[in-house]
Design a protein around this motif. Structure first.
Motif, PDB file in Angstrom:
ATOM      1  N   UNK A  78      45.480   1.928 -25.657  1.00  0.00           N
ATOM      2  CA  UNK A  78      46.578   3.220 -26.055  1.00  0.00           C
ATOM      3  C   UNK A  78      46.142   4.024 -26.799  1.00  0.00           C
ATOM      4  N   UNK A  79      45.988   3.139 -28.406  1.00  0.00           N
ATOM      5  CA  UNK A  79      46.159   3.936 -29.257  1.00  0.00           C
ATOM      6  C   UNK A  79      45.090   4.500 -29.917  1.00  0.00           C
ATOM      7  N   UNK A  80      43.702   4.240 -28.946  1.00  0.00           N
ATOM      8  CA  UNK A  80      42.274   4.865 -28.916  1.00  0.00           C
ATOM      9  C   UNK A  80      42.949   6.296 -28.033  1.00  0.00           C
ATOM     10  N   UNK A  81      42.876   6.503 -27.140  1.00  0.00           N
ATOM     11  CA  UNK A  81      43.222   6.877 -26.289  1.00  0.00           C
ATOM     12  C   UNK A  81      44.233   8.019 -27.231  1.00  0.00           C
ATOM     13  N   UNK A  82      45.326   7.811 -27.863  1.00  0.00           N
ATOM     14  CA  UNK A  82      46.087   8.961 -28.095  1.00  0.00           C
ATOM     15  C   UNK A  82      44.699  10.018 -29.171  1.00  0.00           C
ATOM     16  N   UNK A  83      44.135   9.118 -30.021  1.00  0.00           N
ATOM     17  CA  UNK A  83      42.844   9.220 -31.453  1.00  0.00           C
ATOM     18  C   UNK A  83      42.577  10.452 -30.060  1.00  0.00           C
ATOM     19  N   UNK A  84      41.788  10.259 -29.219  1.00  0.00           N
ATOM     20  CA  UNK A  84      40.789  10.857 -28.194  1.00  0.00           C
ATOM     21  C   UNK A  84      41.303  12.494 -28.045  1.00  0.00           C
ATOM     22  N   UNK A  97      51.314  15.457 -34.147  1.00  0.00           N
ATOM     23  CA  UNK A  97      52.231  14.131 -34.136  1.00  0.00           C
ATOM     24  C   UNK A  97      53.109  13.415 -34.156  1.00  0.00           C
ATOM     25  N   UNK A  98      54.035  14.493 -34.955  1.00  0.00           N
ATOM     26  CA  UNK A  98      55.601  14.234 -34.723  1.00  0.00           C
ATOM     27  C   UNK A  98      56.103  14.254 -33.220  1.00  0.00           C
ATOM     28  N   UNK A  99      56.025  15.474 -32.652  1.00  0.00           N
ATOM     29  CA  UNK A  99      56.264  15.781 -31.189  1.00  0.00           C
ATOM     30  C   UNK A  99      55.522  15.005 -30.301  1.00  0.00           C
ATOM     31  N   UNK A 100      53.960  14.276 -30.312  1.00  0.00           N
ATOM     32  CA  UNK A 100      53.594  13.143 -30.002  1.00  0.00           C
ATOM     33  C   UNK A 100      54.698  11.377 -29.921  1.00  0.00           C
ATOM     34  N   UNK A 101      54.948  11.468 -31.456  1.00  0.00           N
ATOM     35  CA  UNK A 101      55.402   9.975 -31.674  1.00  0.00           C
ATOM     36  C   UNK A 101      56.347   9.897 -31.107  1.00  0.00           C
ATOM     37  N   UNK A 102      57.807  11.163 -30.795  1.00  0.00           N
ATOM     38  CA  UNK A 102      58.674  11.483 -30.368  1.00  0.00           C
ATOM     39  C   UNK A 102      58.922  11.137 -28.858  1.00  0.00           C
ATOM     40  N   UNK A 103      57.996  11.697 -28.604  1.00  0.00           N
ATOM     41  CA  UNK A 103      58.181  11.830 -26.739  1.00  0.00           C
ATOM     42  C   UNK A 103      57.864  10.389 -26.493  1.00  0.00           C
ATOM     43  N   UNK A 104      57.003   9.240 -26.929  1.00  0.00           N
ATOM     44  CA  UNK A 104      56.138   7.798 -26.716  1.00  0.00           C
ATOM     45  C   UNK A 104      57.740   7.005 -27.336  1.00  0.00           C
ATOM     46  N   UNK A 105      58.445   7.511 -28.353  1.00  0.00           N
ATOM     47  CA  UNK A 105      59.425   6.881 -28.694  1.00  0.00           C
ATOM     48  C   UNK A 105      60.960   6.893 -27.503  1.00  0.00           C
ATOM     49  N   UNK A 106      61.046   7.953 -27.268  1.00  0.00           N
ATOM     50  CA  UNK A 106      62.114   8.396 -26.450  1.00  0.00           C
ATOM     51  C   UNK A 106      61.638   7.616 -24.972  1.00  0.00           C
ATOM     52  N   UNK A 144      52.493   3.808 -35.353  1.00  0.00           N
ATOM     53  CA  UNK A 144      51.888   3.153 -35.153  1.00  0.00           C
ATOM     54  C   UNK A 144      50.852   2.719 -35.800  1.00  0.00           C
ATOM     55  N   UNK A 145      49.470   3.450 -35.824  1.00  0.00           N
ATOM     56  CA  UNK A 145      47.865   3.398 -36.607  1.00  0.00           C
ATOM     57  C   UNK A 145      48.338   3.922 -38.083  1.00  0.00           C
ATOM     58  N   UNK A 172      38.923   7.372 -41.596  1.00  0.00           N
ATOM     59  CA  UNK A 172      38.388   5.908 -42.454  1.00  0.00           C
ATOM     60  C   UNK A 172      37.201   6.353 -43.627  1.00  0.00           C
ATOM     61  N   UNK A 173      36.177   7.345 -43.381  1.00  0.00           N
ATOM     62  CA  UNK A 173      35.137   7.287 -43.755  1.00  0.00           C
ATOM     63  C   UNK A 173      35.557   7.861 -45.068  1.00  0.00           C
ATOM     64  N   UNK A 174      36.595   8.633 -44.754  1.00  0.00           N
ATOM     65  CA  UNK A 174      37.284   9.121 -46.034  1.00  0.00           C
ATOM     66  C   UNK A 174      38.109   8.631 -46.469  1.00  0.00           C
ATOM     67  N   UNK A 175      38.888   7.851 -46.525  1.00  0.00           N
ATOM     68  CA  UNK A 175      39.486   6.643 -47.242  1.00  0.00           C
ATOM     69  C   UNK A 175      40.680   7.102 -46.961  1.00  0.00           C
ATOM     70  N   UNK A 176      41.042   8.091 -46.007  1.00  0.00           N
ATOM     71  CA  UNK A 176      42.518   8.179 -45.155  1.00  0.00           C
ATOM     72  C   UNK A 176      42.556   6.773 -44.345  1.00  0.00           C
ATOM     73  N   UNK A 177      43.345   5.473 -45.304  1.00  0.00           N
ATOM     74  CA  UNK A 177      43.750   4.668 -43.767  1.00  0.00           C
ATOM     75  C   UNK A 177      45.325   4.367 -43.886  1.00  0.00           C
ATOM     76  N   UNK A 178      45.770   5.011 -43.877  1.00  0.00           N
ATOM     77  CA  UNK A 178      47.068   4.816 -43.837  1.00  0.00           C
ATOM     78  C   UNK A 178      48.591   4.585 -44.644  1.00  0.00           C
ATOM     79  N   UNK A 179      49.115   4.534 -44.588  1.00  0.00           N
ATOM     80  CA  UNK A 179      50.354   4.031 -45.378  1.00  0.00           C
ATOM     81  C   UNK A 179      49.860   3.217 -46.326  1.00  0.00           C
TER      82      UNK A 179
END
Length: 114
Positions: A28-34, A43-52, A63-64, A98-105
């Motif tokens: 599911x998460x991989x599909x969102x990234x693809x 990103x905010x609209x997709x997250x909000x649509x899934x939440x609602x 979540x990622x 990940x290669x750029x060091x962007x690992x999340x929160x």
């Protein structure tokens, strides 16, 4: 049983890699990234649509970032090795971040800046 004492639900899968939740969640998460790779998305609209729409506490991109962009492909790669499912091959964009060091929160930068 320890699981029940902890308030968890045990699931006997036999001898195999991964947990039930990871096996369902990671594609599911991989599909969102693809989807993000191939479309100009908010990103905010997709997250909000899934939440609602699904009643989830957070969308796939939030979540990622919470799980860690490095953790997700590591789990996906292990599951892909075990089950040879294309949906478990980590998305290219995820690996690039990940290669750029962007690992999340945890690093202050992932799909969003924190």
């Amino acid at each position: 049983m320890l699981c029940e004492w902890l308030g968890k639900t045990p699931v006997d899968l036999g001898d195999r890699a991964g947990y039930v939740v990871n096996h369902l969640l990671l594609p599911y998460l991989n599909s969102a990234m693809r989807m993000l790779e191939s479309r100009d998305l908010s990103l905010a609209e997709v997250d909000a649509a899934v939440e609602r729409g699904f009643g989830y506490p957070m969308g796939p991109f939030a979540l990622l970032d919470t799980i860690g962009l490095d953790v997700s492909p590591a789990i996906q790669q292990r599951l892909h090795e075990e089950f040879d499912e294309p949906s478990l091959t980590p998305a290219t964009l995820l690996e690039q971040l990940v290669d750029l060091g962007h690992l999340g929160r945890k690093t202050g930068m992932g799909l969003r800046a924190y």
